[in-house]
Write an enzyme that holds these catalytic residues in place. Structure first.
Site, PDB file in Angstrom:
ATOM      1  N   LYS A  33       0.994  -1.210   0.103  1.00 45.80           N
ATOM      2  CA  LYS A  33      -0.015  -0.001  -0.137  1.00 45.80           C
ATOM      3  C   LYS A  33       0.945   1.269   0.069  1.00 45.80           C
ATOM      4  O   LYS A  33       0.677   2.200  -0.674  1.00 45.80           O
ATOM      5  CB  LYS A  33      -0.909   0.078   1.199  1.00 45.80           C
ATOM      6  CG  LYS A  33      -1.826  -1.162   1.270  1.00 45.80           C
ATOM      7  CD  LYS A  33      -2.794  -0.930   2.832  1.00 45.80           C
ATOM      8  CE  LYS A  33      -1.787  -1.135   3.941  1.00 45.80           C
ATOM      9  NZ  LYS A  33      -1.328  -2.339   4.337  1.00 45.80           N
ATOM     10  N   ARG A  51     -10.063   0.551   8.854  1.00 50.32           N
ATOM     11  CA  ARG A  51      -9.562  -0.759   8.694  1.00 50.32           C
ATOM     12  C   ARG A  51     -10.867  -1.608   9.642  1.00 50.32           C
ATOM     13  O   ARG A  51     -10.449  -2.916   9.530  1.00 50.32           O
ATOM     14  CB  ARG A  51      -8.285  -0.781   9.872  1.00 50.32           C
ATOM     15  CG  ARG A  51      -7.235  -0.870   8.895  1.00 50.32           C
ATOM     16  CD  ARG A  51      -6.159  -0.802   9.894  1.00 50.32           C
ATOM     17  NE  ARG A  51      -4.842  -1.397   9.880  1.00 50.32           N
ATOM     18  CZ  ARG A  51      -3.861  -0.862   9.048  1.00 50.32           C
ATOM     19  NH1 ARG A  51      -3.528   0.012   8.547  1.00 50.32           N
ATOM     20  NH2 ARG A  51      -2.586  -1.795   8.993  1.00 50.32           N
ATOM     21  N   ARG A 106      11.827  -5.959   4.455  1.00 53.29           N
ATOM     22  CA  ARG A 106      11.770  -4.382   4.403  1.00 53.29           C
ATOM     23  C   ARG A 106      12.492  -3.640   5.336  1.00 53.29           C
ATOM     24  O   ARG A 106      12.982  -3.962   6.509  1.00 53.29           O
ATOM     25  CB  ARG A 106      10.078  -4.212   5.050  1.00 53.29           C
ATOM     26  CG  ARG A 106       9.724  -2.545   4.986  1.00 53.29           C
ATOM     27  CD  ARG A 106       8.397  -2.076   5.137  1.00 53.29           C
ATOM     28  NE  ARG A 106       7.864  -2.644   6.273  1.00 53.29           N
ATOM     29  CZ  ARG A 106       6.668  -2.597   6.454  1.00 53.29           C
ATOM     30  NH1 ARG A 106       5.672  -1.906   5.582  1.00 53.29           N
ATOM     31  NH2 ARG A 106       5.891  -2.834   7.480  1.00 53.29           N
ATOM     32  N   ARG A 163      11.115  -2.383  11.150  1.00 48.64           N
ATOM     33  CA  ARG A 163      10.102  -2.040  12.261  1.00 48.64           C
ATOM     34  C   ARG A 163       9.971  -3.046  13.169  1.00 48.64           C
ATOM     35  O   ARG A 163      10.068  -4.268  13.035  1.00 48.64           O
ATOM     36  CB  ARG A 163       8.783  -2.076  11.351  1.00 48.64           C
ATOM     37  CG  ARG A 163       8.570  -0.428  11.003  1.00 48.64           C
ATOM     38  CD  ARG A 163       7.393  -0.230   9.851  1.00 48.64           C
ATOM     39  NE  ARG A 163       6.360  -0.903  10.268  1.00 48.64           N
ATOM     40  CZ  ARG A 163       5.003  -0.780   9.630  1.00 48.64           C
ATOM     41  NH1 ARG A 163       5.111  -0.130   8.515  1.00 48.64           N
ATOM     42  NH2 ARG A 163       3.879  -1.619  10.177  1.00 48.64           N
ATOM     43  N   ARG A 186      -0.766  -9.497  12.563  1.00 53.28           N
ATOM     44  CA  ARG A 186      -1.471  -8.528  11.705  1.00 53.28           C
ATOM     45  C   ARG A 186      -2.283  -9.178  10.560  1.00 53.28           C
ATOM     46  O   ARG A 186      -3.136  -8.780  10.077  1.00 53.28           O
ATOM     47  CB  ARG A 186      -0.293  -7.677  11.228  1.00 53.28           C
ATOM     48  CG  ARG A 186       0.362  -6.637  12.546  1.00 53.28           C
ATOM     49  CD  ARG A 186       1.882  -6.346  12.071  1.00 53.28           C
ATOM     50  NE  ARG A 186       1.723  -5.474  10.857  1.00 53.28           N
ATOM     51  CZ  ARG A 186       2.975  -5.322   9.926  1.00 53.28           C
ATOM     52  NH1 ARG A 186       4.080  -5.984  10.605  1.00 53.28           N
ATOM     53  NH2 ARG A 186       3.039  -4.525   9.192  1.00 53.28           N
TER      54      ARG A 186
HETATM   55  P1  AP5 Z   1       4.826  -1.438   2.033  1.00 57.55           P
HETATM   56  O1  AP5 Z   1       4.516  -0.755   0.604  1.00 57.55           O
HETATM   57  O2  AP5 Z   1       5.826  -0.963   3.112  1.00 57.55           O
HETATM   58  O3  AP5 Z   1       3.536  -2.285   2.452  1.00 57.55           O
HETATM   59  P2  AP5 Z   1       2.226  -1.774   3.332  1.00 57.55           P
HETATM   60  O4  AP5 Z   1       1.054  -2.463   2.522  1.00 57.55           O
HETATM   61  O5  AP5 Z   1       2.285  -0.434   3.167  1.00 57.55           O
HETATM   62  O6  AP5 Z   1       2.552  -2.245   4.507  1.00 57.55           O
HETATM   63  P3  AP5 Z   1       2.540  -1.862   6.180  1.00 57.55           P
HETATM   64  O7  AP5 Z   1       3.295  -3.006   7.004  1.00 57.55           O
HETATM   65  O8  AP5 Z   1       2.816  -0.447   6.350  1.00 57.55           O
HETATM   66  O9  AP5 Z   1       0.994  -2.180   6.488  1.00 57.55           O
HETATM   67  P4  AP5 Z   1       0.364  -2.158   7.399  1.00 57.55           P
HETATM   68  O10 AP5 Z   1      -0.991  -2.112   7.361  1.00 57.55           O
HETATM   69  O11 AP5 Z   1       0.726  -3.647   8.342  1.00 57.55           O
HETATM   70  O12 AP5 Z   1       0.889  -1.341   8.594  1.00 57.55           O
HETATM   71  P5  AP5 Z   1       0.483   0.425   8.955  1.00 57.55           P
HETATM   72  O13 AP5 Z   1       1.759   0.938   9.202  1.00 57.55           O
HETATM   73  O14 AP5 Z   1      -0.444   0.798   8.166  1.00 57.55           O
HETATM   74  O15 AP5 Z   1       5.594  -2.876   1.301  1.00 57.55           O
HETATM   75  C1  AP5 Z   1       6.159  -3.878   2.257  1.00 57.55           C
HETATM   76  C2  AP5 Z   1       7.475  -4.290   1.692  1.00 57.55           C
HETATM   77  O16 AP5 Z   1       7.481  -5.042   0.343  1.00 57.55           O
HETATM   78  C3  AP5 Z   1       8.489  -3.087   1.500  1.00 57.55           C
HETATM   79  O17 AP5 Z   1       9.902  -3.729   1.734  1.00 57.55           O
HETATM   80  C4  AP5 Z   1       8.658  -2.803   0.028  1.00 57.55           C
HETATM   81  O18 AP5 Z   1       9.507  -2.494  -0.588  1.00 57.55           O
HETATM   82  C5  AP5 Z   1       8.081  -4.206  -0.624  1.00 57.55           C
HETATM   83  N1  AP5 Z   1       7.179  -4.527  -1.881  1.00 57.55           N
HETATM   84  C6  AP5 Z   1       6.181  -3.595  -2.086  1.00 57.55           C
HETATM   85  N2  AP5 Z   1       5.701  -4.052  -3.136  1.00 57.55           N
HETATM   86  C7  AP5 Z   1       6.438  -4.996  -3.737  1.00 57.55           C
HETATM   87  C8  AP5 Z   1       6.239  -5.972  -4.679  1.00 57.55           C
HETATM   88  N3  AP5 Z   1       5.312  -5.767  -5.633  1.00 57.55           N
HETATM   89  N4  AP5 Z   1       7.080  -7.116  -5.042  1.00 57.55           N
HETATM   90  C9  AP5 Z   1       8.209  -7.242  -4.083  1.00 57.55           C
HETATM   91  N5  AP5 Z   1       8.237  -6.552  -3.128  1.00 57.55           N
HETATM   92  C10 AP5 Z   1       7.368  -5.128  -2.722  1.00 57.55           C
HETATM   93  O19 AP5 Z   1      -0.130  -0.205  10.514  1.00 57.55           O
HETATM   94  C11 AP5 Z   1       0.620  -0.585  11.368  1.00 57.55           C
HETATM   95  C12 AP5 Z   1      -0.050  -0.857  12.774  1.00 57.55           C
HETATM   96  O20 AP5 Z   1      -0.665   0.483  13.307  1.00 57.55           O
HETATM   97  C13 AP5 Z   1      -1.315  -1.582  12.704  1.00 57.55           C
HETATM   98  O21 AP5 Z   1      -0.743  -2.847  12.858  1.00 57.55           O
HETATM   99  C14 AP5 Z   1      -2.225  -0.965  13.883  1.00 57.55           C
HETATM  100  O22 AP5 Z   1      -1.566  -1.296  15.116  1.00 57.55           O
HETATM  101  C15 AP5 Z   1      -2.130   0.407  13.642  1.00 57.55           C
HETATM  102  N6  AP5 Z   1      -3.007   0.928  12.871  1.00 57.55           N
HETATM  103  C16 AP5 Z   1      -2.620   1.640  11.515  1.00 57.55           C
HETATM  104  N7  AP5 Z   1      -3.700   2.093  10.886  1.00 57.55           N
HETATM  105  C17 AP5 Z   1      -4.731   1.805  11.795  1.00 57.55           C
HETATM  106  C18 AP5 Z   1      -6.396   1.781  11.784  1.00 57.55           C
HETATM  107  N8  AP5 Z   1      -6.845   2.568  10.517  1.00 57.55           N
HETATM  108  N9  AP5 Z   1      -6.901   1.476  12.444  1.00 57.55           N
HETATM  109  C19 AP5 Z   1      -6.427   0.609  13.653  1.00 57.55           C
HETATM  110  N10 AP5 Z   1      -4.940   0.611  13.866  1.00 57.55           N
HETATM  111  C20 AP5 Z   1      -4.200   1.268  12.914  1.00 57.55           C
END
Ligand code: AP5
Length: 214
Positions: free
Chosen positions: A13, A88, A127, A160, A171
């Protein structure tokens, strides 16, 4: 353009949101980044969120909705935004609907990033993120020039806290049980574009562009 990205942790994402930011010149609003910044700065919100994040659970809806209410009022949101990781839960989606109708806004598209859990685990354990500019790399698929430093700003890269096998699995479970139902929620509004995200970063970028134009 008002876009929402839904997908599993590590689905890509954030990676794709960065491309959309430059294509449409609108901000990426990542609740994960906002929460991490609060944790790093030890704000009240960060203190409340920290434990949930470290365990792989969702931060309570009320905290997230309050945070987003303020964020969406920002001047930079007048022409659109990319919502990354919010909503979410169904409660958050209903809360977002209320916020949007008060602002007279409507989502144009919901991009669903579809990718298998096995691929996620490999992506997340490799990552690395910059602790200054937030740029994200992957040691296998999108490596930095120096595996410890950011290409753009030279700061150190880090793994992270929640990118460990146990928390990744939690997750993923939370995604399947609490976030996936949102796909149906938005299908009913007829605005979903599903992307096969098992391809390369560039192929996914092109697919999103194609589907948003069709
Ligand atoms: P990346 O682009 O970083 O993936 P992402 O989908 O953004 O992953 P996140 O881990 O950031 O998502 P998340 O939803 O778990 O975490 P968030 O920070 O929102 O890509 C991942 C890796 O793959 C990278 O190394 C990239 O280079 C590689 N990659 C990408 N595309 C690729 C491809 N096509 N091929 C190969 N490699 C590729 O949330 C963290 C925490 O915050 C949650 O667990 C929760 O506790 C809290 N939180 C956040 N938002 C909310 C909410 N709305 N409600 C409640 N809690 C929340």
């Amino acid at each position: 353009m008002k876009l929402l990205l839904i997908g599993p942790p590590g689905g890509g994402k954030g990676t794709q949101a960065k491309f959309l930011v430059s294509d449409f010149n609108i901000p990426q609003i990542s609740t994960g980044d906002m929460l991490r910044e609060n944790v790093q700065n030890s704000t009240d919100l960060g203190t409340q969120a920290k434990e949930f994040m470290q365990s792989g659970n969702l931060v309570p809806d009320s905290i997230i909705l309050e945070m987003m209410k303020n964020r969406l009022l920002g001047q930079d949101c007048l022409n659109g935004y990319i919502l990354d990781g919010f909503p979410r839960t169904i409660t958050q989606a209903e809360g977002l609907d209320i916020l949007l109708s008060k602002m007279n806004h409507k989502l144009n598209f919901v991009i669903v990033i579809d990718v298998k859990d096995e691929i996620i685990i490999k992506r997340l354990s490799n990552r690395r993120s910059c602790n200054n500019c937030n740029r994200v790399y992957n040691l296998i698929f999108d490596p930095p020039l120096d595996k410890e430093k950011c290409n753009d700003c030279g700061n150190n890269l880090f793994l992270r806290d929640d990118d460990n096998p146990k928390t990744i699995q939690k997750r993923l479970d939370v995604f399947h049980s609490q976030t996936k139902p949102l796909i149906d929620y938005y299908q009913k509004q007829g605005i979903v574009k599903t992307i096969d995200a098992s391809d390369t970063i560039e192929e996914i970028k092109a697919d999103i562009k194609r589907k948003l134009a069709s």
